[in-house]
Design a protein around this motif. Sequence first.
Motif, PDB file in Angstrom:
ATOM      1  N   THR A  69     130.884  86.713  24.403  1.00 39.26           N
ATOM      2  CA  THR A  69     131.790  86.783  25.505  1.00 39.26           C
ATOM      3  C   THR A  69     131.002  86.886  26.645  1.00 39.26           C
ATOM      4  O   THR A  69     131.613  86.556  27.928  1.00 39.26           O
ATOM      5  N   LYS A  70     129.687  87.356  26.438  1.00 43.17           N
ATOM      6  CA  LYS A  70     128.931  87.507  27.700  1.00 43.17           C
ATOM      7  C   LYS A  70     127.964  86.160  27.781  1.00 43.17           C
ATOM      8  O   LYS A  70     127.887  85.514  26.858  1.00 43.17           O
ATOM      9  N   MET A  71     127.024  85.931  28.648  1.00 41.87           N
ATOM     10  CA  MET A  71     126.277  84.800  28.808  1.00 41.87           C
ATOM     11  C   MET A  71     125.066  84.887  27.356  1.00 41.87           C
ATOM     12  O   MET A  71     124.816  83.711  27.224  1.00 41.87           O
ATOM     13  N   GLY A  72     125.203  86.008  26.840  1.00 46.03           N
ATOM     14  CA  GLY A  72     124.135  86.045  25.659  1.00 46.03           C
ATOM     15  C   GLY A  72     123.905  87.133  24.971  1.00 46.03           C
ATOM     16  O   GLY A  72     124.754  88.087  25.396  1.00 46.03           O
ATOM     17  N   LYS A  73     122.868  87.390  24.366  1.00 47.87           N
ATOM     18  CA  LYS A  73     122.728  88.825  23.697  1.00 47.87           C
ATOM     19  C   LYS A  73     122.762  89.749  24.739  1.00 47.87           C
ATOM     20  O   LYS A  73     122.001  89.562  25.725  1.00 47.87           O
ATOM     21  N   ILE A  74     123.354  91.050  24.652  1.00 47.57           N
ATOM     22  CA  ILE A  74     123.176  92.153  25.728  1.00 47.57           C
ATOM     23  C   ILE A  74     122.623  93.338  24.989  1.00 47.57           C
ATOM     24  O   ILE A  74     122.363  93.570  23.732  1.00 47.57           O
ATOM     25  N   SER A  75     122.175  94.096  25.913  1.00 46.05           N
ATOM     26  CA  SER A  75     121.418  95.527  25.212  1.00 46.05           C
ATOM     27  C   SER A  75     122.234  96.198  24.385  1.00 46.05           C
ATOM     28  O   SER A  75     123.633  96.235  24.721  1.00 46.05           O
ATOM     29  N   LEU A  76     121.678  97.015  23.209  1.00 52.71           N
ATOM     30  CA  LEU A  76     122.493  97.779  22.589  1.00 52.71           C
ATOM     31  C   LEU A  76     123.327  98.925  23.421  1.00 52.71           C
ATOM     32  O   LEU A  76     124.396  99.318  23.140  1.00 52.71           O
ATOM     33  N   GLU A  77     122.476  99.312  24.297  1.00 47.39           N
ATOM     34  CA  GLU A  77     123.087 100.418  25.363  1.00 47.39           C
ATOM     35  C   GLU A  77     124.325 100.047  26.042  1.00 47.39           C
ATOM     36  O   GLU A  77     125.525 100.492  25.862  1.00 47.39           O
ATOM     37  N   ARG A  78     124.165  98.781  26.271  1.00 48.65           N
ATOM     38  CA  ARG A  78     125.690  98.239  26.892  1.00 48.65           C
ATOM     39  C   ARG A  78     126.649  97.955  25.902  1.00 48.65           C
ATOM     40  O   ARG A  78     127.871  97.990  26.205  1.00 48.65           O
ATOM     41  N   LYS A  79     126.258  97.500  24.618  1.00 51.20           N
ATOM     42  CA  LYS A  79     127.078  97.047  23.691  1.00 51.20           C
ATOM     43  C   LYS A  79     127.971  98.547  23.505  1.00 51.20           C
ATOM     44  O   LYS A  79     129.192  98.539  23.280  1.00 51.20           O
ATOM     45  N   ILE A  80     127.349  99.644  23.292  1.00 48.83           N
ATOM     46  CA  ILE A  80     127.928 100.892  22.805  1.00 48.83           C
ATOM     47  C   ILE A  80     128.709 101.355  24.046  1.00 48.83           C
ATOM     48  O   ILE A  80     129.894 101.788  23.826  1.00 48.83           O
ATOM     49  N   LYS A  81     128.389 101.140  25.262  1.00 52.92           N
ATOM     50  CA  LYS A  81     129.171 101.501  26.301  1.00 52.92           C
ATOM     51  C   LYS A  81     130.534 100.861  26.281  1.00 52.92           C
ATOM     52  O   LYS A  81     131.555 101.365  26.605  1.00 52.92           O
ATOM     53  N   LEU A  82     130.596  99.490  26.396  1.00 51.01           N
ATOM     54  CA  LEU A  82     131.689  98.866  26.253  1.00 51.01           C
ATOM     55  C   LEU A  82     132.788  99.187  24.808  1.00 51.01           C
ATOM     56  O   LEU A  82     133.697  99.119  25.046  1.00 51.01           O
ATOM     57  N   PHE A  83     131.951  99.425  23.906  1.00 45.30           N
ATOM     58  CA  PHE A  83     132.694  99.671  22.707  1.00 45.30           C
ATOM     59  C   PHE A  83     133.557 101.107  22.873  1.00 45.30           C
ATOM     60  O   PHE A  83     134.458 101.234  22.326  1.00 45.30           O
ATOM     61  N   ILE A  84     132.730 102.071  23.534  1.00 45.18           N
ATOM     62  CA  ILE A  84     133.436 103.268  23.464  1.00 45.18           C
ATOM     63  C   ILE A  84     134.305 103.635  24.743  1.00 45.18           C
ATOM     64  O   ILE A  84     134.784 104.464  24.713  1.00 45.18           O
ATOM     65  N   LYS A  85     134.336 102.504  25.392  1.00 39.49           N
ATOM     66  CA  LYS A  85     135.179 102.717  26.579  1.00 39.49           C
ATOM     67  C   LYS A  85     136.648 102.489  26.157  1.00 39.49           C
ATOM     68  O   LYS A  85     137.161 101.799  25.254  1.00 39.49           O
ATOM     69  N   THR A 118     129.338  76.220  27.895  1.00 40.50           N
ATOM     70  CA  THR A 118     130.623  76.369  27.073  1.00 40.50           C
ATOM     71  C   THR A 118     131.008  74.934  26.206  1.00 40.50           C
ATOM     72  O   THR A 118     131.446  74.987  25.086  1.00 40.50           O
ATOM     73  N   LEU A 119     130.773  73.749  26.986  1.00 39.95           N
ATOM     74  CA  LEU A 119     131.312  72.560  26.544  1.00 39.95           C
ATOM     75  C   LEU A 119     130.243  72.239  25.255  1.00 39.95           C
ATOM     76  O   LEU A 119     130.888  71.464  24.236  1.00 39.95           O
ATOM     77  N   SER A 120     129.181  72.719  25.449  1.00 36.64           N
ATOM     78  CA  SER A 120     128.206  72.646  24.004  1.00 36.64           C
ATOM     79  C   SER A 120     128.712  73.507  23.036  1.00 36.64           C
ATOM     80  O   SER A 120     128.684  72.684  21.744  1.00 36.64           O
ATOM     81  N   ARG A 121     129.287  74.594  23.214  1.00 40.61           N
ATOM     82  CA  ARG A 121     129.873  75.401  21.996  1.00 40.61           C
ATOM     83  C   ARG A 121     131.163  74.774  21.664  1.00 40.61           C
ATOM     84  O   ARG A 121     131.350  74.738  20.378  1.00 40.61           O
ATOM     85  N   HIS A 176     126.617  80.886  20.886  1.00 39.89           N
ATOM     86  CA  HIS A 176     126.144  79.829  21.876  1.00 39.89           C
ATOM     87  C   HIS A 176     124.913  78.913  21.450  1.00 39.89           C
ATOM     88  O   HIS A 176     124.271  79.149  20.149  1.00 39.89           O
ATOM     89  N   THR A 177     124.871  77.599  21.659  1.00 37.59           N
ATOM     90  CA  THR A 177     123.823  76.770  21.277  1.00 37.59           C
ATOM     91  C   THR A 177     122.667  76.851  21.772  1.00 37.59           C
ATOM     92  O   THR A 177     121.566  76.166  21.039  1.00 37.59           O
ATOM     93  N   ALA A 178     122.222  77.538  22.847  1.00 38.59           N
ATOM     94  CA  ALA A 178     120.760  77.709  23.241  1.00 38.59           C
ATOM     95  C   ALA A 178     121.163  79.025  24.361  1.00 38.59           C
ATOM     96  O   ALA A 178     122.065  78.925  24.916  1.00 38.59           O
ATOM     97  N   PRO A 179     119.873  79.376  24.914  1.00 40.39           N
ATOM     98  CA  PRO A 179     119.844  80.398  25.887  1.00 40.39           C
ATOM     99  C   PRO A 179     120.343  79.612  27.275  1.00 40.39           C
ATOM    100  O   PRO A 179     119.990  78.255  27.239  1.00 40.39           O
ATOM    101  N   THR A 180     120.935  80.102  27.976  1.00 40.50           N
ATOM    102  CA  THR A 180     121.568  79.411  29.369  1.00 40.50           C
ATOM    103  C   THR A 180     120.298  78.736  29.826  1.00 40.50           C
ATOM    104  O   THR A 180     119.332  79.406  30.178  1.00 40.50           O
ATOM    105  N   GLY A 181     120.340  77.579  30.649  1.00 36.75           N
ATOM    106  CA  GLY A 181     119.473  76.933  31.156  1.00 36.75           C
ATOM    107  C   GLY A 181     118.481  76.117  30.198  1.00 36.75           C
ATOM    108  O   GLY A 181     117.717  75.559  30.493  1.00 36.75           O
ATOM    109  N   ASN A 182     119.045  76.258  28.872  1.00 36.92           N
ATOM    110  CA  ASN A 182     118.302  75.549  27.680  1.00 36.92           C
ATOM    111  C   ASN A 182     119.544  74.975  27.087  1.00 36.92           C
ATOM    112  O   ASN A 182     120.595  75.235  27.188  1.00 36.92           O
ATOM    113  N   TYR A 183     119.090  74.022  25.974  1.00 38.18           N
ATOM    114  CA  TYR A 183     120.144  72.996  25.523  1.00 38.18           C
ATOM    115  C   TYR A 183     119.788  72.722  23.980  1.00 38.18           C
ATOM    116  O   TYR A 183     118.572  72.629  23.588  1.00 38.18           O
ATOM    117  N   ASN A 184     120.813  72.389  23.210  1.00 38.99           N
ATOM    118  CA  ASN A 184     120.566  71.702  21.833  1.00 38.99           C
ATOM    119  C   ASN A 184     120.446  70.169  22.319  1.00 38.99           C
ATOM    120  O   ASN A 184     121.424  69.673  22.846  1.00 38.99           O
TER     121      ASN A 184
END
Length: 339
Positions: A69-85, A118-121, A176-184
């Motif tokens: 749901t974010k642009m790509g992989k996020i840090s574990l710290e941010r994941k934990i903060k979002l999860f416990i919110k 998004t359209l690639s996904r 995601h099909t590629a990191p943003t700014g890159n493409y399949n």
Amino acid sequence: MKIKKKLLRKGYISKRILPRNFTPEDFHLFKDEITKKINNSYVTKHNKILSYNNSLFNRFGKEILTDHTKMGKISLERKIKLFIKKNNLSSLEKINIDKASWVIDEKSNRFFHWYTDTLSRIYNIIDLTNEYPVLISDSLLENNYIKNSLDSLKINYLAYDLNKLLNIETLLIASHTAPTGNYNKELVEIMSKKLSGEYSNNILKNKSENIWISRNNGSYRRIINENELSKILKKFNFEIYFPENHDFEFNQKIFSKAKIIGGLHGAGLTNMMFMKKGGKIIEIRRKDDSSNNCYFSLASDLEHKYYYINALSENEDLFLSDCYLDPEELENLFNKIIN
């Protein structure tokens, strides 16, 4: 259908074609993009998922699946903060959905990211969308290019209200099909071919095949001496064009016919997706900008001929700053590439 995690496309090393007017002293601008690893892409199946305001939650109201749901992989710290919110979802109006697909991230509302991320996904799971319609919020569908690109590609989607809680029994999530700014490459080539149409000359009567995309109606990242350049653009039969002033269908026709498109780094260059293979792309970059290579990479994957000019930025902010383009450099490039 039993899907837990299904491989859709295997990863590979993308090898980009250098700009046609590349000079060795500019190697530092492109060196990090000449080869790029494109990872495997998957679809995964999840049961009993809640969705609210473009985020996904488990049945206890804990935010999950943030890599999707974010642009790509996020840090574990941010994941934990979002999860416990603490998220109070119980007060929201609930809509029950049996089957659906998820492809949206936090930047899906932006022109470039819609087309390339998004359209690639979406297209990666197109064979599954009849049974699992793609969830697209009403707010996204207010963008003419989003609704019409979905219709043009014949995507089955389900509109929903961002302010309501979706209770989804079975949700397919396209990675995601590629990191943003890159493409399949395979995906963007397929989409480009389907988005570029054949139009009669009568429809585009008196329209030039050379398009200069102007950003001068915007509030940032403009060419400050574009008026000075207008004589050169006219000399080489360029039409100064503002894509934001036209709807999806008209832009689709204009850029499908185009042989050359040029302009300052910005979302308008995404319209190369509509061009036939082998077109010429001229990107005005800011001097020493080695970070913003998304259009160089896209042109390479679509097999267009990419050219560039380094303009002088007004300040060190290479995202927002206006710039000055040397008229002589522009005319010299046109003389070399326009027959």
